[in-house]
Write a protein that holds these residues in place. Structure first.
Motif, PDB file in Angstrom:
ATOM      1  N   SER A  74      -9.374  23.058   8.052  1.00  0.00           N
ATOM      2  CA  SER A  74      -8.757  21.974   8.563  1.00  0.00           C
ATOM      3  C   SER A  74      -7.828  22.295   9.683  1.00  0.00           C
ATOM      4  CB  SER A  74      -7.478  21.523   7.412  1.00  0.00           C
ATOM      5  OG  SER A  74      -6.624  22.117   7.109  1.00  0.00           O
ATOM      6  N   ARG A  80     -12.717  19.799  14.242  1.00  0.00           N
ATOM      7  CA  ARG A  80     -12.300  18.477  14.746  1.00  0.00           C
ATOM      8  C   ARG A  80     -13.175  17.834  15.741  1.00  0.00           C
ATOM      9  NH1 ARG A  80      -7.508  15.393  14.419  1.00  0.00           N
ATOM     10  NH2 ARG A  80      -6.570  16.704  12.924  1.00  0.00           N
ATOM     11  N   HIS A  83     -16.776  17.057  13.835  1.00  0.00           N
ATOM     12  CA  HIS A  83     -16.527  16.473  12.735  1.00  0.00           C
ATOM     13  C   HIS A  83     -17.360  15.006  12.840  1.00  0.00           C
ATOM     14  CE1 HIS A  83     -15.620  16.030   8.296  1.00  0.00           C
ATOM     15  NE2 HIS A  83     -15.231  15.024   8.663  1.00  0.00           N
ATOM     16  N   ASP A 100     -15.166  25.037   2.547  1.00  0.00           N
ATOM     17  CA  ASP A 100     -13.864  24.793   3.334  1.00  0.00           C
ATOM     18  C   ASP A 100     -13.307  26.234   3.264  1.00  0.00           C
ATOM     19  OD1 ASP A 100     -11.399  24.062   3.994  1.00  0.00           O
ATOM     20  OD2 ASP A 100     -10.813  23.338   2.155  1.00  0.00           O
ATOM     21  N   ASP A 103      -8.462  27.718   3.653  1.00  0.00           N
ATOM     22  CA  ASP A 103      -7.519  26.643   3.829  1.00  0.00           C
ATOM     23  C   ASP A 103      -6.477  26.498   2.662  1.00  0.00           C
ATOM     24  OD1 ASP A 103      -7.419  24.624   5.786  1.00  0.00           O
ATOM     25  OD2 ASP A 103      -9.203  23.591   4.933  1.00  0.00           O
ATOM     26  N   TRP A 111      -8.029  16.696   4.529  1.00  0.00           N
ATOM     27  CA  TRP A 111      -8.896  16.671   6.042  1.00  0.00           C
ATOM     28  C   TRP A 111      -9.978  15.555   5.758  1.00  0.00           C
ATOM     29  CZ3 TRP A 111     -10.144  18.528  10.940  1.00  0.00           C
ATOM     30  CH2 TRP A 111     -11.144  18.680  11.043  1.00  0.00           C
ATOM     31  N   GLU A 114      -8.902  11.954   5.550  1.00  0.00           N
ATOM     32  CA  GLU A 114      -8.660  11.518   6.976  1.00  0.00           C
ATOM     33  C   GLU A 114      -9.785  11.307   7.507  1.00  0.00           C
ATOM     34  OE1 GLU A 114      -6.139  14.002   9.145  1.00  0.00           O
ATOM     35  OE2 GLU A 114      -6.068  12.545  10.718  1.00  0.00           O
ATOM     36  N   HIS A 115     -10.676  12.169   7.847  1.00  0.00           N
ATOM     37  CA  HIS A 115     -11.802  12.073   8.510  1.00  0.00           C
ATOM     38  C   HIS A 115     -13.171  11.665   8.181  1.00  0.00           C
ATOM     39  CE1 HIS A 115      -9.480  13.882  11.914  1.00  0.00           C
ATOM     40  NE2 HIS A 115      -8.805  14.806  10.793  1.00  0.00           N
TER      41      HIS A 115
ATOM     42  N   TRP B 235      -3.669  17.231  16.181  1.00  0.00           N
ATOM     43  CA  TRP B 235      -3.060  17.585  14.898  1.00  0.00           C
ATOM     44  C   TRP B 235      -1.913  18.540  14.917  1.00  0.00           C
ATOM     45  CZ3 TRP B 235      -3.308  22.988  13.647  1.00  0.00           C
ATOM     46  CH2 TRP B 235      -4.105  23.880  14.705  1.00  0.00           C
ATOM     47  N   ARG B 610      -2.323  10.015   9.365  1.00  0.00           N
ATOM     48  CA  ARG B 610      -1.845  11.385   9.134  1.00  0.00           C
ATOM     49  C   ARG B 610      -0.785  11.492   9.932  1.00  0.00           C
ATOM     50  NH1 ARG B 610      -5.375  16.782   8.600  1.00  0.00           N
ATOM     51  NH2 ARG B 610      -3.879  17.949   7.743  1.00  0.00           N
TER      52      ARG B 610
END
Lengths: 179, 658
Positions: A74, A80, A83, A100, A103, A111, A114-115, B235, B610
């Motif tokens: 993350s 990012r 993704h 992962d 993390d 993460w 959200e994504h 972020w 977020r």
């Protein structure tokens, strides 16, 4: 005399440094070969990242058909970037397993929430132990694993549409043709 | 046609640079005033031609002329014109042209302002500067020609990386390069002094404006880059210890050391060989940064297209330039030593200590950046490691904290001889304020955040100590003279106080945000709200917005809380040409902190939100701004202008602080 020689220390240091950097140039950080190439994946069995699951990701999940093993975190900028494209690939039916990497607890789940979650299964490697076994040098990294669970290719850095078309897709197609 | 004119101008500039190098160096050696005048003139013409080439490329982008390969690769007709212009320096070839342009600007400035200095020194400086220019112009022409044509011309172009299509990124590279490349002037001047075997106080006085100009621009460039990363990457991070960030941090640290050692040389005639060495190293680190970004030796979010061939060329040049300068140093510097002995407690000793800490910090960053390469080369590719933030937390931070502690002492110390007891007495009030800050920090940051408590305390200590320098100065001669003394405060004193206080502000910001940041993730449907960090955020709208070259999912949130009632807008943008997404974070920035919202995936009717709370994060960049402003202000000081001749000197200030 020795005092005079001391003034040449910087030049000598530079020569050593230049030699190392020159050797370093020969390597391409985007396509680091893996010591694992053509060998079976090391055995691992990882805890789940998603809440409400009791099984994360194990070596046995990476068999049966060629697939991608994607190492993400993350905190990683490159992850990012890639993704949204992973989401698209998953939509096209490419099987992607997620690791992962390093993390803090809960960060991976947040993460994915959200994504979006492009992964078939996701395993948690909080201390990076499995990452060491795999020879991961940084996130993101993606391995191509064949139907028999052997590592066939390693890509370091984000997967862009260009990387996918020129590098990963041809290999995956070849492996699928091999059966 | 325009591209061909640009290409021709670039070739002429390359030839002129060769001529300038020959005339400058031989003119200096023979004391031939005609050759030396020739070197000065060619420096000016070189700027003219490089500027022509640059403008030509910029025009190709603005039209946009897709028959030029570079324009085709980095520009799309739907891209707004400021970003088409910024694309001029958004590629390897274009940014190299910017690099050369700034090099030529500094060369021309040296030719213009150097008339009152020893003519041989200026001439040799121009000669060395031209050697660097020739190498980079040659590199541009032979390996990275920006003016190559495409046949047949395509109808439209590819696009500049959407992450780079941002106002902050329009300015970030030029500022950074003004800094990086600006250190070439100090390098050339040091090389010239080594050739002459003479570096006196007049030399140091003339050296300083160049360092300050480059340093101020670099400070601003780094701060801007960090701010961009903060709001664009979505972020909430503001520094990543990415190799390319380190590449700009290393010259900054070394340049800061140089800035201070040049003061010792100017005021006390000491640290001659050290200052010369630092001048060489600072620019070498800038070159190394250029190498890092363009060679692909390390992976980075910033990296241009990976090309080992170009890497070899830049590495070769970096080694050649640095090697030649260091060999010259090894040969000449021993005879340029002075026997000046420092008393252990004196301003010069304080400045030397500052240099020690700064160079140690530079070394840790250097090691962290290159260690992965070294390990891999030495183990013949068997071992690979990655170096991340934890390394810097245990190496860099412990070096910086004591440095911050001594920074406030420096300006209070007397030259030549002082006593610790006396100077501590002079700092009584700032010490008291810092002690108070320590108590406040323990309670607000929590006792477990030891490093952050120290950082915040030292930040306050620096701000108070810098203010105290002014207060003491103003009140030294009783109440009647205060007004007069405030007006008579020289810009250099303001500069010192602002630069140090700015550093304190940055330290305070970093300490607060790393100790206190909080975050949350929530899925909201319109009308729903979430409570976070003392505020209530309500989702009032979610819509699709068409931009010039993207489509955005826009989310509007209404934030309410004590003293807060405003809208925060965050977007996720899709750029169809490149097929990539970017996040435009919604940020409510106040002196107390930032409330940072980034929008994620849609889920059913809801949107994933977020949010971060970043207490005092803005101080990080405002501190950088204040530091850079301090630097620019000191360029206006009369004492520096005396060395650089009076006519048109103020223009240099404008150039340093765009």
């Amino acid at each position: 005399m020795i005092r005079r020689l001391m003034f040449f220390v910087p030049v000598v240091a530079l020569a050593v440094l230049a030699g190392l950097l020159w050797l370093g140039l020969g390597r391409d950080p985007e396509a680091l070969p893996s010591t694992l190439i053509d060998r079976p994946l090391p055995a691992f069995e990882l805890a789940p990242v998603r809440t409400g699951e009791d099984h994360g990701l194990a070596t046995t999940d990476l068999t049966g058909r060629p697939m991608l093993l994607n190492v993400f975190a993350s905190w990683c900028v490159g992850c990012r970037l890639e993704h949204p494209f992973l989401m698209e690939l998953a939509g096209r039916g490419v099987v992607i397993q997620g690791l992962d990497w390093k993390d803090p607890p809960g960060a991976g789940a947040a993460w994915l929430a959200e994504h979006g979650d492009p992964y078939a299964r996701v395993g948690d490697d909080p201390d990076g132990r499995t990452g060491i076994d795999l020879g991961v040098s940084g996130a993101p990294e993606t391995f191509i694993v064949d139907a028999r669970g052997r590592v066939r290719h390693r890509h370091v850095g984000p997967i862009t549409p260009e990387v996918w078309e020129t590098e990963l897709r041809p290999i995956l197609q070849r492996l699928e043709a091999e059966g | 046609m325009i591209a061909e004119i640009g290409h021709l101008a670039l070739i002429l500039a390359f030839l002129l640079a060769l001529v300038q190098a020959a005339m400058g160096l031989s003119g200096g050696a023979r004391r031939d005033s005609r050759l030396m005048a020739g070197a000065r003139a060619s420096a000016l013409f070189q700027l003219l031609f490089v500027a022509m080439a640059f403008v030509a490329l910029a025009i190709c982008y603005l039209i946009p002329d897709f028959s030029v390969a570079l324009v085709q690769q980095h520009s799309h007709s739907t891209q707004p014109w400021p970003y088409r212009l910024a694309a001029t320096w958004g590629s390897h070839e274009g940014s190299l042209l910017l690099w050369v342009l700034i090099l030529a600007i500094y060369g021309a400035a040296a030719a213009l302002f150097g008339r009152r200095l020893r003519p041989t020194l200026v001439s040799r400086m121009l000669g060395v500067q031209a050697l660097i220019a020739a190498a980079f112009l040659g590199f541009a022409l032979f390996t990275s020609n920006p003016f190559l044509r495409l046949h047949p011309a395509p109808l439209d172009g590819a696009e500049l990386n959407p992450l780079l299509q941002d106002p902050g990124l329009v300015l970030h590279p030029p500022l950074l390069y003004l800094g990086y490349v600006g250190f070439s002037a100090a390098f050339s001047l040091a090389a010239a002094a080594l050739i002459e075997g003479r570096a006196d106080m007049a030399f140091a006085r003339w050296l300083r404006p160049w360092i300050i100009a480059a340093w101020s621009a670099l400070t601003l460039g780094i701060a801007l880059g960090s701010w961009w990363a903060y709001y664009e990457l979505g972020w909430g991070g503001w520094w990543f210890w990415d190799p390319v960030e380190n590449a700009s941090l290393m010259p900054w640290l070394a340049g800061t050391a140089l800035l201070h050692s040049a003061i010792v040389l100017e005021k006390r005639g000491a640290l001659i060989s050290w200052t010369l060495l630092l001048s060489i190293l600072t620019f070498s680190l800038s070159l190394l940064g250029t190498f890092l970004v363009r060679s692909g030796v390390l992976t980075s979010v910033h990296a241009f297209a990976v090309d080992p061939a170009r890497g070899t060329a830049i590495l070769g040049f970096t080694v050649l330039a640095t090697g030649a300068a260091l060999a010259l140093y090894g040969w000449r510097a021993p005879s340029m030593q002075t026997g000046a002995v420092f008393s252990p407690v004196s301003r010069e000793a304080g400045l030397a200590l500052n240099n020690l800490f700064l160079m140690a910090a530079t070394a840790t960053v250097f090691l962290g950046t290159f260690y992965p390469v070294f390990v891999e080369v030495l183990s013949q590719g068997q071992d690979r490691i990655s170096v991340g933030p934890p390394y810097y937390a245990i190496t860099f931070v412990p070096l910086v904290l004591p440095l911050l502690a001594i920074v406030a002492y420096g300006p209070m110390l007397n030259w030549k001889r002082d006593s610790l007891k006396a100077v501590t007495g002079r700092l009584k009030w700032p010490l008291l304020i810092a002690a108070l800050a320590l108590v406040v920090a323990i309670f607000t940051l929590g006792p477990s955040h030891v490093l952050q408590i120290l950082g915040a305390t030292l930040g306050v200590w620096l701000i108070a100590g810098s203010a105290w320098v002014l207060v003491r100065r103003w009140t030294a001669a009783g109440r009647d003279e205060i007004g007069w003394r405030i007006r008579k405060t020289p810009p250099a004193v303001w500069a010192l106080c602002l630069a140090h206080a700015g550093l304190g502000m940055t330290a305070l910001g970093i300490a607060s945000v790393t100790a206190l940041e909080t975050e949350t993730v929530a899925t909201l449907t319109p009308g729903q709200s979430v409570d976070f960090a003392g505020r209530r955020m309500t989702l009032t709208g979610a819509e699709i917005v068409e931009g010039p070259n993207y489509r955005a999912e826009r989310v509007i949130l209404h934030a309410t809380g004590p003293g807060v009632n405003r809208e925060i807008i965050s977007e996720r943008r899709f750029y169809p040409v490149t097929g990539t997404w970017t996040t435009e974070a919604g940020i409510d920035l106040t002196p107390l902190g930032a409330y940072y919202v980034s929008v994620g995936e849609r889920r059913g009717d809801g949107v994933v939100i977020r949010a971060w709370n970043h207490p005092m994060v803005g101080w990080i960049w405002w501190g950088g701004l204040v530091m850079a402003f301090g630097g620019a202000l000191s360029l206006a000081d009369r004492r520096l202008r005396l060395a650089a001749p009076a006519p048109r000197a103020p223009a240099k200030t404008a150039e340093a602080a765009p």
